[in-house]
Write a protein that holds these residues in place. Sequence first.
Motif, PDB file in Angstrom:
ATOM      1  N   GLY A 286       0.810  -1.214   0.000  1.00 58.55           N
ATOM      2  CA  GLY A 286       0.000   0.000   0.000  1.00 58.55           C
ATOM      3  C   GLY A 286       0.840   1.258   0.000  1.00 58.55           C
ATOM      4  O   GLY A 286       0.516   2.249  -0.667  1.00 58.55           O
ATOM      5  N   ALA A 287       1.933   1.237   0.756  1.00 59.86           N
ATOM      6  CA  ALA A 287       2.827   2.393   0.798  1.00 59.86           C
ATOM      7  C   ALA A 287       3.438   2.663  -0.579  1.00 59.86           C
ATOM      8  O   ALA A 287       3.452   3.803  -1.063  1.00 59.86           O
ATOM      9  CB  ALA A 287       3.932   2.162   1.827  1.00 59.86           C
ATOM     10  N   ILE A 288       3.937   1.614  -1.217  1.00 58.36           N
ATOM     11  CA  ILE A 288       4.542   1.776  -2.549  1.00 58.36           C
ATOM     12  C   ILE A 288       3.503   2.234  -3.564  1.00 58.36           C
ATOM     13  O   ILE A 288       3.750   3.132  -4.380  1.00 58.36           O
ATOM     14  CB  ILE A 288       5.194   0.445  -2.988  1.00 58.36           C
ATOM     15  N   PHE A 289       2.323   1.626  -3.510  1.00 60.26           N
ATOM     16  CA  PHE A 289       1.262   1.954  -4.463  1.00 60.26           C
ATOM     17  C   PHE A 289       0.877   3.428  -4.377  1.00 60.26           C
ATOM     18  O   PHE A 289       0.780   4.130  -5.388  1.00 60.26           O
ATOM     19  CB  PHE A 289       0.050   1.062  -4.184  1.00 60.26           C
ATOM     20  N   LEU A 290       0.664   3.926  -3.162  1.00 61.36           N
ATOM     21  CA  LEU A 290       0.199   5.306  -3.039  1.00 61.36           C
ATOM     22  C   LEU A 290       1.312   6.310  -3.349  1.00 61.36           C
ATOM     23  O   LEU A 290       1.034   7.403  -3.856  1.00 61.36           O
ATOM     24  CB  LEU A 290      -0.355   5.566  -1.638  1.00 61.36           C
ATOM     25  N   ILE A 291       2.552   5.952  -3.080  1.00 56.32           N
ATOM     26  CA  ILE A 291       3.664   6.836  -3.464  1.00 56.32           C
ATOM     27  C   ILE A 291       3.630   7.099  -4.965  1.00 56.32           C
ATOM     28  O   ILE A 291       3.718   8.251  -5.419  1.00 56.32           O
ATOM     29  CB  ILE A 291       5.020   6.215  -3.055  1.00 56.32           C
ATOM     30  N   TRP A 292       3.481   6.037  -5.741  1.00 60.78           N
ATOM     31  CA  TRP A 292       3.540   6.213  -7.186  1.00 60.78           C
ATOM     32  C   TRP A 292       2.251   6.786  -7.754  1.00 60.78           C
ATOM     33  O   TRP A 292       2.277   7.505  -8.762  1.00 60.78           O
ATOM     34  CB  TRP A 292       3.901   4.893  -7.860  1.00 60.78           C
ATOM     35  N   CYS A 293       1.124   6.528  -7.099  1.00 58.60           N
ATOM     36  CA  CYS A 293      -0.119   7.189  -7.520  1.00 58.60           C
ATOM     37  C   CYS A 293      -0.014   8.690  -7.294  1.00 58.60           C
ATOM     38  O   CYS A 293      -0.429   9.496  -8.151  1.00 58.60           O
ATOM     39  CB  CYS A 293      -1.307   6.621  -6.749  1.00 58.60           C
ATOM     40  N   ASP A 294       0.524   9.093  -6.150  1.00 55.11           N
ATOM     41  CA  ASP A 294       0.660  10.524  -5.873  1.00 55.11           C
ATOM     42  C   ASP A 294       1.694  11.158  -6.791  1.00 55.11           C
ATOM     43  O   ASP A 294       1.530  12.305  -7.225  1.00 55.11           O
ATOM     44  CB  ASP A 294       1.048  10.734  -4.413  1.00 55.11           C
ATOM     45  N   THR A 295       2.763  10.441  -7.090  1.00 56.81           N
ATOM     46  CA  THR A 295       3.761  10.960  -8.025  1.00 56.81           C
ATOM     47  C   THR A 295       3.151  11.184  -9.400  1.00 56.81           C
ATOM     48  O   THR A 295       3.393  12.206 -10.044  1.00 56.81           O
ATOM     49  CB  THR A 295       4.955   9.982  -8.126  1.00 56.81           C
ATOM     50  N   ALA A 296       2.319  10.233  -9.842  1.00 59.90           N
ATOM     51  CA  ALA A 296       1.628  10.408 -11.121  1.00 59.90           C
ATOM     52  C   ALA A 296       0.660  11.582 -11.060  1.00 59.90           C
ATOM     53  O   ALA A 296       0.540  12.362 -12.019  1.00 59.90           O
ATOM     54  CB  ALA A 296       0.876   9.124 -11.476  1.00 59.90           C
ATOM     55  N   ALA A 297      -0.020  11.752  -9.930  1.00 60.17           N
ATOM     56  CA  ALA A 297      -0.993  12.833  -9.794  1.00 60.17           C
ATOM     57  C   ALA A 297      -0.348  14.203  -9.931  1.00 60.17           C
ATOM     58  O   ALA A 297      -0.943  15.129 -10.494  1.00 60.17           O
ATOM     59  CB  ALA A 297      -1.699  12.722  -8.437  1.00 60.17           C
ATOM     60  N   ARG A 298       0.879  14.352  -9.441  1.00 61.53           N
ATOM     61  CA  ARG A 298       1.519  15.672  -9.495  1.00 61.53           C
ATOM     62  C   ARG A 298       2.443  15.850 -10.693  1.00 61.53           C
ATOM     63  O   ARG A 298       2.861  16.973 -10.982  1.00 61.53           O
ATOM     64  CB  ARG A 298       2.305  15.938  -8.210  1.00 61.53           C
ATOM     65  N   ALA A 299       2.743  14.777 -11.410  1.00 58.71           N
ATOM     66  CA  ALA A 299       3.716  14.890 -12.497  1.00 58.71           C
ATOM     67  C   ALA A 299       3.130  14.720 -13.896  1.00 58.71           C
ATOM     68  O   ALA A 299       3.673  15.263 -14.860  1.00 58.71           O
ATOM     69  CB  ALA A 299       4.839  13.864 -12.296  1.00 58.71           C
ATOM     70  N   LEU A 300       2.042  13.968 -14.027  1.00 62.02           N
ATOM     71  CA  LEU A 300       1.546  13.647 -15.358  1.00 62.02           C
ATOM     72  C   LEU A 300       1.067  14.873 -16.122  1.00 62.02           C
ATOM     73  O   LEU A 300       1.266  14.963 -17.343  1.00 62.02           O
ATOM     74  CB  LEU A 300       0.408  12.627 -15.266  1.00 62.02           C
ATOM     75  N   PHE A 301       0.418  15.799 -15.440  1.00 66.41           N
ATOM     76  CA  PHE A 301      -0.161  16.968 -16.107  1.00 66.41           C
ATOM     77  C   PHE A 301       0.455  18.264 -15.602  1.00 66.41           C
ATOM     78  O   PHE A 301      -0.208  19.293 -15.558  1.00 66.41           O
ATOM     79  CB  PHE A 301      -1.680  16.989 -15.904  1.00 66.41           C
ATOM     80  N   ASP A 302       1.720  18.198 -15.209  1.00 64.68           N
ATOM     81  CA  ASP A 302       2.439  19.371 -14.739  1.00 64.68           C
ATOM     82  C   ASP A 302       2.312  20.522 -15.761  1.00 64.68           C
ATOM     83  O   ASP A 302       2.455  20.295 -16.966  1.00 64.68           O
ATOM     84  CB  ASP A 302       3.918  18.991 -14.540  1.00 64.68           C
ATOM     85  N   PRO A 303       1.999  21.751 -15.328  1.00 67.92           N
ATOM     86  CA  PRO A 303       1.967  22.256 -13.950  1.00 67.92           C
ATOM     87  C   PRO A 303       0.663  22.033 -13.205  1.00 67.92           C
ATOM     88  O   PRO A 303       0.555  22.417 -12.044  1.00 67.92           O
ATOM     89  CB  PRO A 303       2.210  23.753 -14.143  1.00 67.92           C
ATOM     90  N   ARG A 304      -0.360  21.467 -13.834  1.00 67.46           N
ATOM     91  CA  ARG A 304      -1.591  21.175 -13.112  1.00 67.46           C
ATOM     92  C   ARG A 304      -1.439  19.863 -12.353  1.00 67.46           C
ATOM     93  O   ARG A 304      -0.685  18.970 -12.752  1.00 67.46           O
ATOM     94  CB  ARG A 304      -2.776  21.102 -14.069  1.00 67.46           C
TER      95      ARG A 304
END
Length: 331
Positions: A286-304
């Motif tokens: 769960g820790a690994i999964f949410l780290i990468w989900c949050d990383t995708a959330a802030r990086a995929l559509f940068d700057p949004r």
Amino acid sequence: MLFASITLAAALVASIAAAVTFGPADIRFDEVWASIGSHLGLGVTPLSPLRDGIVWELRLPRVLTAAAVGAGLAISGAVMQAVTRNPLADPYLLGLSSGASLGAVAVLVLGVSVLLPAAAFLGALVALAATLLIAGSGSALTPSRMILAGIAVSSLGAALTSFVIFWTATGDSYREIISWLLGSLAGARWPAVAIAVTAIVVIGIPLMIGGRVLDAFAFGDTSAAALGVSVARTRWVMLVGTALLTGGMVSVSGSIGFVGLILPHAVRLIVGAQHRALLPLAALSGAIFLIWCDTAARALFDPRELPVGIVTAVIGAPVFVLLLMRSRRFA
């Protein structure tokens, strides 16, 4: 189990270091370790104030919060599924999410967002108390009554939250509320890390230690009692512990779905149903999964930036369907 635990623990450390390097500012791995080492007094040459601030004040606490929240939700989901004997149970089954949402929305519309973690945690506890009071009134506390009571409390909390938003929210407060309701780690700083990690240490680890007791619930209350388990007392302790752990996670992250639902199932397909192995491995996953989900959330559509709850839902829904198709436990 030992090999899997060591492998996942190593993957977690690598994920934390790698996730910190993602973002508009180009941060290298060695800079991540240099920042951490300098703040821990390891004699490492410190970074420039600007780059050190990006690592230490912005990215690292957010990544650590994501790890702690992911682990906490996975533990809570696994315990809830065992105690209620319901494979569809998740950490929010007893109305905790709606209660936390109501508390959070109340302070956000009042403009005192500094009280958000405390208000969300208090709202989750009030929802838990209401659910258990309804489920235990006039009868024994059974899994089916808990689920039905949780649905009622959740519906009421959601209705009250919607009413508060409709009646009072405007402008920036509306955007802030929606972001929190969808789950977001954008504002996570070191106090959020402290809250989430403390909840893991004080509540999550004892729940994991109780894995043997949870195995007895798989065969029903009668079988558990025959094995020497005090069914009613154990169920109350596990439910309250799970609620407190979930409340701590929700207070710093908002309502993030699917982590506590799919991770226990995914790990169970690999290591089996024994909770002594399932709980720690689910926590690490769960820790690994949410780290990468949050990383995708802030990086995929940068700057949004997307609320991380959107990412977990987009990934979690099809994964859950796949697990549903492969597992016979849902039949």
